[in-house]
Design a protein around this motif. Structure first.
Motif, PDB file in Angstrom:
ATOM      1  N   TYR A  32      -2.746   6.548   1.533  1.00 24.76           N
ATOM      2  CA  TYR A  32      -1.697   7.556   1.507  1.00 24.76           C
ATOM      3  C   TYR A  32      -0.622   7.179   0.492  1.00 24.76           C
ATOM      4  O   TYR A  32      -0.158   8.022  -0.255  1.00 24.76           O
ATOM      5  CB  TYR A  32      -1.077   7.711   2.897  1.00 24.76           C
ATOM      6  CG  TYR A  32       0.176   8.542   2.897  1.00 24.76           C
ATOM      7  CD1 TYR A  32       0.110   9.925   2.798  1.00 24.76           C
ATOM      8  CD2 TYR A  32       1.436   7.944   2.967  1.00 24.76           C
ATOM      9  CE1 TYR A  32       1.257  10.689   2.771  1.00 24.76           C
ATOM     10  CE2 TYR A  32       2.579   8.707   2.951  1.00 24.76           C
ATOM     11  CZ  TYR A  32       2.487  10.071   2.854  1.00 24.76           C
ATOM     12  OH  TYR A  32       3.626  10.829   2.824  1.00 24.76           O
ATOM     13  N   GLU A  33      -0.230   5.914   0.456  1.00 23.68           N
ATOM     14  CA  GLU A  33       0.791   5.465  -0.494  1.00 23.68           C
ATOM     15  C   GLU A  33       0.347   5.697  -1.928  1.00 23.68           C
ATOM     16  O   GLU A  33       1.121   6.148  -2.759  1.00 23.68           O
ATOM     17  CB  GLU A  33       1.099   3.986  -0.286  1.00 23.68           C
ATOM     18  CG  GLU A  33       2.066   3.716   0.812  1.00 23.68           C
ATOM     19  CD  GLU A  33       2.530   2.265   0.812  1.00 23.68           C
ATOM     20  OE1 GLU A  33       2.234   1.528  -0.142  1.00 23.68           O
ATOM     21  OE2 GLU A  33       3.197   1.889   1.773  1.00 23.68           O
TER      22      GLU A  33
ATOM     23  N   TYR B 242      -3.403   3.964   5.703  1.00 23.40           N
ATOM     24  CA  TYR B 242      -2.035   4.027   5.180  1.00 23.40           C
ATOM     25  C   TYR B 242      -1.918   3.657   3.701  1.00 23.40           C
ATOM     26  O   TYR B 242      -1.246   4.361   2.957  1.00 23.40           O
ATOM     27  CB  TYR B 242      -1.109   3.158   6.036  1.00 23.40           C
ATOM     28  CG  TYR B 242       0.322   3.255   5.610  1.00 23.40           C
ATOM     29  CD1 TYR B 242       1.057   4.416   5.823  1.00 23.40           C
ATOM     30  CD2 TYR B 242       0.949   2.198   4.953  1.00 23.40           C
ATOM     31  CE1 TYR B 242       2.363   4.517   5.429  1.00 23.40           C
ATOM     32  CE2 TYR B 242       2.263   2.288   4.553  1.00 23.40           C
ATOM     33  CZ  TYR B 242       2.962   3.450   4.798  1.00 23.40           C
ATOM     34  OH  TYR B 242       4.260   3.551   4.390  1.00 23.40           O
TER      35      TYR B 242
ATOM     36  N   TYR C  97       6.376   4.202  -7.587  1.00 21.08           N
ATOM     37  CA  TYR C  97       6.489   4.482  -6.161  1.00 21.08           C
ATOM     38  C   TYR C  97       6.041   3.237  -5.419  1.00 21.08           C
ATOM     39  O   TYR C  97       4.874   2.858  -5.503  1.00 21.08           O
ATOM     40  CB  TYR C  97       5.634   5.681  -5.771  1.00 21.08           C
ATOM     41  CG  TYR C  97       5.638   5.990  -4.302  1.00 21.08           C
ATOM     42  CD1 TYR C  97       6.712   6.621  -3.711  1.00 21.08           C
ATOM     43  CD2 TYR C  97       4.556   5.654  -3.501  1.00 21.08           C
ATOM     44  CE1 TYR C  97       6.724   6.914  -2.364  1.00 21.08           C
ATOM     45  CE2 TYR C  97       4.552   5.948  -2.148  1.00 21.08           C
ATOM     46  CZ  TYR C  97       5.634   6.579  -1.588  1.00 21.08           C
ATOM     47  OH  TYR C  97       5.636   6.862  -0.243  1.00 21.08           O
ATOM     48  N   LYS C  98       6.977   2.592  -4.770  1.00 17.99           N
ATOM     49  CA  LYS C  98       6.746   1.339  -4.049  1.00 17.99           C
ATOM     50  C   LYS C  98       6.119   0.320  -4.988  1.00 17.99           C
ATOM     51  O   LYS C  98       6.783  -0.141  -5.890  1.00 17.99           O
ATOM     52  CB  LYS C  98       5.950   1.588  -2.782  1.00 17.99           C
ATOM     53  CG  LYS C  98       6.721   2.500  -1.837  1.00 17.99           C
ATOM     54  CD  LYS C  98       6.182   2.542  -0.470  1.00 17.99           C
ATOM     55  CE  LYS C  98       7.095   3.443   0.360  1.00 17.99           C
ATOM     56  NZ  LYS C  98       6.678   3.600   1.695  1.00 17.99           N
TER      57      LYS C  98
END
Length: 149
Positions: free
Chosen positions: A39-40, A36, A128-129
């Protein structure tokens, strides 16, 4: 004899069978959660690569048609639009709504002249995040580069 086989089949799974299935499921969960974060990080990299290709397309189209092209940014709608002479959209690109764009010294619209050069340079930040990238548009060749902060 038939009755003993039927009653044996209804008894359920053994402890060893249940333990084997649970261990396989837990290994699959660990592997999927481990992928995961990759992916981020890839979401923002993909956005910047796509932006780079779209800017190169805009620059080449401006030179081949010998007209100015503009990049209009709509951060509230999570999209940007490339237009030629007038208001005809050459390209409309939507991106992930979690990607935030902040314009520092870059003024909009971004204009590429008929010879493929950018009219004004500048800097913007894309996040992004937890990831933040600095994007710098340089005068001259009309290209840009990005680097993580």
């Amino acid at each position: 004899m038939i009755r003993s086989k039927i009653s044996k089949m209804r008894q359920g799974f053994t402890f060893l069978e249940t333990l084997l299935v649970l261990s396989i499921v837990s290994i699959l969960l660990i592997v999927s959660f481990g992928l995961y974060p990759k992916y981020e990080a890839r979401v923002l990299e993909h956005f910047l690569e796509q932006l780079q290709k779209d800017i190169m397309f805009m620059q080449q189209t401006a030179m081949s048609h010998n007209i100015r092209h503009r990049l209009h940014w709509f951060p509230s709608d999570s999209r940007y639009v490339i237009t030629g002479e007038g208001t005809v959209a050459v390209l409309v690109r939507n991106y992930d709504t979690d990607i935030q764009v902040r314009f520092e010294t870059l003024s909009l619209p971004l204009i590429y002249s008929a010879n493929g050069n950018i009219s004004r340079g500048g800097t913007m930040y894309v996040s992004y995040k937890k990831s933040i990238y600095k994007v710098v548009f340089q005068l001259g060749k009309g290209r840009f580069y990005y680097s993580p902060i």
